[in-house]
Scaffold this motif. Structure first.
Motif, short mmCIF file in Angstrom:
data_model
loop_
_atom_site.label_atom_id
_atom_site.label_comp_id
_atom_site.label_asym_id
_atom_site.label_seq_id
_atom_site.Cartn_x
_atom_site.Cartn_y
_atom_site.Cartn_z
N UNK A 110 0.82 -1.21 0.00
CA UNK A 110 0.00 0.00 0.00
C UNK A 110 0.86 1.26 0.00
N UNK A 111 0.31 2.28 -0.58
CA UNK A 111 1.01 3.56 -0.64
C UNK A 111 0.52 4.48 0.46
N UNK A 112 -0.53 5.28 0.16
CA UNK A 112 -1.03 6.25 1.12
C UNK A 112 -2.02 5.68 2.11
N UNK A 113 -2.36 4.42 1.98
CA UNK A 113 -3.31 3.77 2.88
C UNK A 113 -2.57 2.93 3.91
N UNK A 114 -3.21 2.73 5.06
CA UNK A 114 -2.65 1.83 6.07
C UNK A 114 -3.25 0.44 5.97
N UNK A 115 -4.46 0.34 5.35
CA UNK A 115 -5.18 -0.94 5.31
C UNK A 115 -6.18 -0.94 4.17
N UNK A 116 -6.42 -2.13 3.62
CA UNK A 116 -7.46 -2.33 2.62
C UNK A 116 -7.94 -3.78 2.71
N UNK A 117 -9.19 -4.02 2.36
CA UNK A 117 -9.77 -5.36 2.41
C UNK A 117 -10.65 -5.60 1.19
N UNK A 118 -10.61 -6.82 0.66
CA UNK A 118 -11.59 -7.24 -0.34
C UNK A 118 -12.11 -8.60 0.08
N UNK A 119 -13.17 -9.07 -0.56
CA UNK A 119 -13.73 -10.34 -0.13
C UNK A 119 -14.57 -11.01 -1.22
N UNK A 120 -14.90 -12.25 -0.92
CA UNK A 120 -15.87 -13.03 -1.66
C UNK A 120 -16.92 -13.45 -0.64
N UNK A 121 -18.19 -13.29 -1.00
CA UNK A 121 -19.29 -13.64 -0.09
C UNK A 121 -20.37 -14.35 -0.88
N UNK A 122 -21.32 -14.92 -0.15
CA UNK A 122 -22.50 -15.51 -0.79
C UNK A 122 -23.72 -14.68 -0.40
N UNK A 123 -24.74 -14.73 -1.24
CA UNK A 123 -26.00 -14.05 -0.92
C UNK A 123 -26.58 -14.62 0.36
N UNK A 124 -27.19 -13.77 1.17
CA UNK A 124 -27.78 -14.23 2.43
C UNK A 124 -28.83 -15.31 2.24
N UNK A 125 -29.72 -15.13 1.28
CA UNK A 125 -30.84 -16.07 1.12
C UNK A 125 -30.46 -17.40 0.48
N UNK A 126 -29.21 -17.57 0.04
CA UNK A 126 -28.81 -18.83 -0.58
C UNK A 126 -27.80 -19.59 0.26
N UNK A 127 -27.34 -18.99 1.36
CA UNK A 127 -26.27 -19.61 2.15
C UNK A 127 -26.77 -20.63 3.16
N UNK A 128 -28.03 -20.58 3.53
CA UNK A 128 -28.52 -21.47 4.60
C UNK A 128 -29.04 -22.78 4.09
#
Length: 128
Positions: A110-128
């Protein structure tokens, strides 16, 4: 499969050429979220402040796409300084509980940032 680009007016936007999230089927891919305001302007803060703002931005993007932090299956985290990893782990466990999502953490980046995050998720209604 149809590719969608969910979002709403409260979703943090960047001036850079990428979408905050892309949805394909029940999977949501969220681009890197940093300590920025709704217009994409960087908000410099303490390390803790930047982590919390970044994860809250991630939460907003996920919610606009039909998911939430509890439905994240993988995160990638970017921490500028090695010395902040212990604090990062402490804060991370406030937002993500065991069993934790799969995770990668890169440091000395990172340059001017101290932290960054990305992710992969599933839709709420399809995960259960």
């Amino acid at each position: 499969m149809k590719i969608e680009y969910p979002g709403d007016p409260d979703t943090p936007r960047s001036h850079l050429p990428f979408s905050p999230a892309t949805r394909v089927g029940n999977l949501i891919f969220v681009s890197g979220q940093a300590s920025v305001d709704a217009t994409g302007k960087i908000v410099s803060d303490s390390f803790e402040g930047e982590v919390r703002r970044s994860i809250e931005n991630l939460r907003k993007v996920l919610e606009s796409a039909g998911s939430d932090l509890a439905h994240v299956v993988q995160t990638r985290n970017y921490v500028r300084d090695d010395s902040d990893v212990a604090e990062f782990n402490r804060i991370y466990t406030e937002y993500f509980q065991a069993p934790y999502p799969a995770r990668t953490t890169l440091t000395r980046c990172l340059g001017g940032l101290l932290y960054e995050i990305d992710c992969i998720a599933v839709l709420k209604d399809t995960a259960d």
